[in-house]
Design an enzyme around this catalytic site. Structure first.
Site, PDB file in Angstrom:
ATOM      1  N   ILE A   1       0.859  -1.202   0.000  1.00  0.00           N
ATOM      2  CA  ILE A   1       0.000   0.000   0.000  1.00  0.00           C
ATOM      3  C   ILE A   1       0.885   1.239   0.000  1.00  0.00           C
ATOM      4  O   ILE A   1       1.839   1.339   0.780  1.00  0.00           O
ATOM      5  CB  ILE A   1      -0.978  -0.022   1.197  1.00  0.00           C
ATOM      6  CG1 ILE A   1      -2.003  -1.139   0.946  1.00  0.00           C
ATOM      7  CG2 ILE A   1      -1.690   1.327   1.366  1.00  0.00           C
ATOM      8  CD1 ILE A   1      -3.141  -1.204   1.935  1.00  0.00           C
TER       9      ILE A   1
ATOM     10  N   HIS B   1      -8.208  -4.091  -9.672  1.00  0.00           N
ATOM     11  CA  HIS B   1      -8.670  -4.807  -8.477  1.00  0.00           C
ATOM     12  C   HIS B   1      -9.657  -5.882  -8.915  1.00  0.00           C
ATOM     13  O   HIS B   1     -10.558  -5.611  -9.712  1.00  0.00           O
ATOM     14  CB  HIS B   1      -9.320  -3.836  -7.487  1.00  0.00           C
ATOM     15  CG  HIS B   1      -9.743  -4.516  -6.228  1.00  0.00           C
ATOM     16  ND1 HIS B   1      -8.840  -4.872  -5.253  1.00  0.00           N
ATOM     17  CD2 HIS B   1     -10.948  -4.969  -5.816  1.00  0.00           C
ATOM     18  CE1 HIS B   1      -9.487  -5.494  -4.280  1.00  0.00           C
ATOM     19  NE2 HIS B   1     -10.765  -5.573  -4.604  1.00  0.00           N
TER      20      HIS B   1
HETATM   21  C1  GAR Z   1      -4.652  -9.910  -9.898  1.00  0.00           C
HETATM   22  O1  GAR Z   1      -5.803 -10.693  -9.812  1.00  0.00           O
HETATM   23  C2  GAR Z   1      -4.936  -8.493  -9.426  1.00  0.00           C
HETATM   24  O2  GAR Z   1      -6.213  -8.042  -9.780  1.00  0.00           O
HETATM   25  C3  GAR Z   1      -4.814  -8.650  -7.932  1.00  0.00           C
HETATM   26  O3  GAR Z   1      -3.698  -9.507  -7.768  1.00  0.00           O
HETATM   27  C4  GAR Z   1      -3.594 -10.382  -8.899  1.00  0.00           C
HETATM   28  C5  GAR Z   1      -2.186 -10.299  -9.471  1.00  0.00           C
HETATM   29  O4  GAR Z   1      -1.992 -11.244 -10.473  1.00  0.00           O
HETATM   30  N1  GAR Z   1      -4.649  -7.397  -7.293  1.00  0.00           N
HETATM   31  C6  GAR Z   1      -5.180  -7.115  -6.092  1.00  0.00           C
HETATM   32  O5  GAR Z   1      -5.782  -7.928  -5.436  1.00  0.00           O
HETATM   33  C7  GAR Z   1      -4.958  -5.692  -5.612  1.00  0.00           C
HETATM   34  N2  GAR Z   1      -5.752  -5.393  -4.470  1.00  0.00           N
HETATM   35  P1  GAR Z   1      -0.847 -11.082 -11.566  1.00  0.00           P
HETATM   36  O6  GAR Z   1       0.469 -10.865 -10.806  1.00  0.00           O
HETATM   37  O7  GAR Z   1      -0.852 -12.399 -12.292  1.00  0.00           O
HETATM   38  O8  GAR Z   1      -1.192  -9.917 -12.453  1.00  0.00           O
END
Ligand code: GAR
Length: 206
Positions: free
Chosen positions: A95, A112
């Site tokens: 954050i 998100h």
């Molecule tokens: C994704 O689903 C993104 O939306 C989420 O983390 C994942 C990362 O995946 N983000 C959150 O939860 C933010 N609050 P990735 O590394 O494969 O893109």
């Protein structure tokens, strides 16, 4: 028109980063250029994706700094050196402080994995978001791209996409469908929208 310089901040697997890289290579990000990938975890596979795509990449870990302000100062330093004008949080799970976000008003995007304002804010990240959605019994979920301000997941909403929750969904199956059908589509679209906006504003000023 001069392209908007983009830095992508990551923490994990980097599938959303990959969606941005793929958009760039197929010409779907004509107003922007990814110039830096920054990770707060040295072991993030996202860094390998950046390497394979030939994009400058760096890991800056909180544990290497005495406190959060020093960590953020290191991030800001790397961002300034890259000349980034737009920051995209693509699964970046640290954050950022108000002091940090104030430096980039309407210049930080986040993806998100829910329909904000549901299942968002402190503590809601990754699989936890989908666990909470299933526990609550919602019939639709999806993803949101929003600007980042000082309130976690509280900035202006730019794009959202919803999909139905299936009766036999697990957090994992819901996460996978939301990534494939929502996140990987919305994030490159939003990146192009905002890059074009910034590029036009620069042109108007020059
Ligand atoms: C994704 O689903 C993104 O939306 C989420 O983390 C994942 C990362 O995946 N983000 C959150 O939860 C933010 N609050 P990735 O590394 O494969 O893109």
């Amino acid at each position: 028109m001069e392209k908007t310089r983009i830095a992508v901040l990551v923490s994990g697997g980097g599938t959303n980063l990959q969606a941005l890289l793929d958009a760039q290579s197929r010409g779907a990000l004509p107003s922007g250029e990814i110039v830096l990938v920054l990770s707060n975890r040295r072991d993030a596979y996202a860094l390998t994706r950046a390497e394979k795509a030939g994009i400058a990449h760096r890991a800056i870990e909180r544990k290497d700094y005495p406190d959060a302000p020093a960590f953020e100062a290191a991030l800001l330093d790397a961002l300034r050196q890259s000349g980034a004008e737009l920051l995209i949080l693509a699964g970046f799970l640290a954050i950022l402080s108000e002091d940090f976000t104030r430096r980039y008003p309407q210049r930080i995007l986040n993806i998100h994995p829910s329909l904000i304002p549901a299942f968002c804010g402190k503590g809601y990240y990754g699989l936890r978001v989908h666990e909470a959605a299933l526990q609550r019994g919602v019939k639709v979920s999806g993803a949101t791209v929003h600007f980042v301000n000082e309130i976690p997941d509280g900035g202006e909403i730019l794009l959202q996409k919803a999909i139905p929750v299936e009766p036999d969904d697990t957090p994992e199956t819901l996460q996978k469908r939301i990534m494939e059908q929502c996140e990987w589509i919305l994030l490159p679209q939003a990146a192009e929208m905002v890059s074009a906006r910034i590029a036009r504003a620069k042109e108007a000023q020059s």
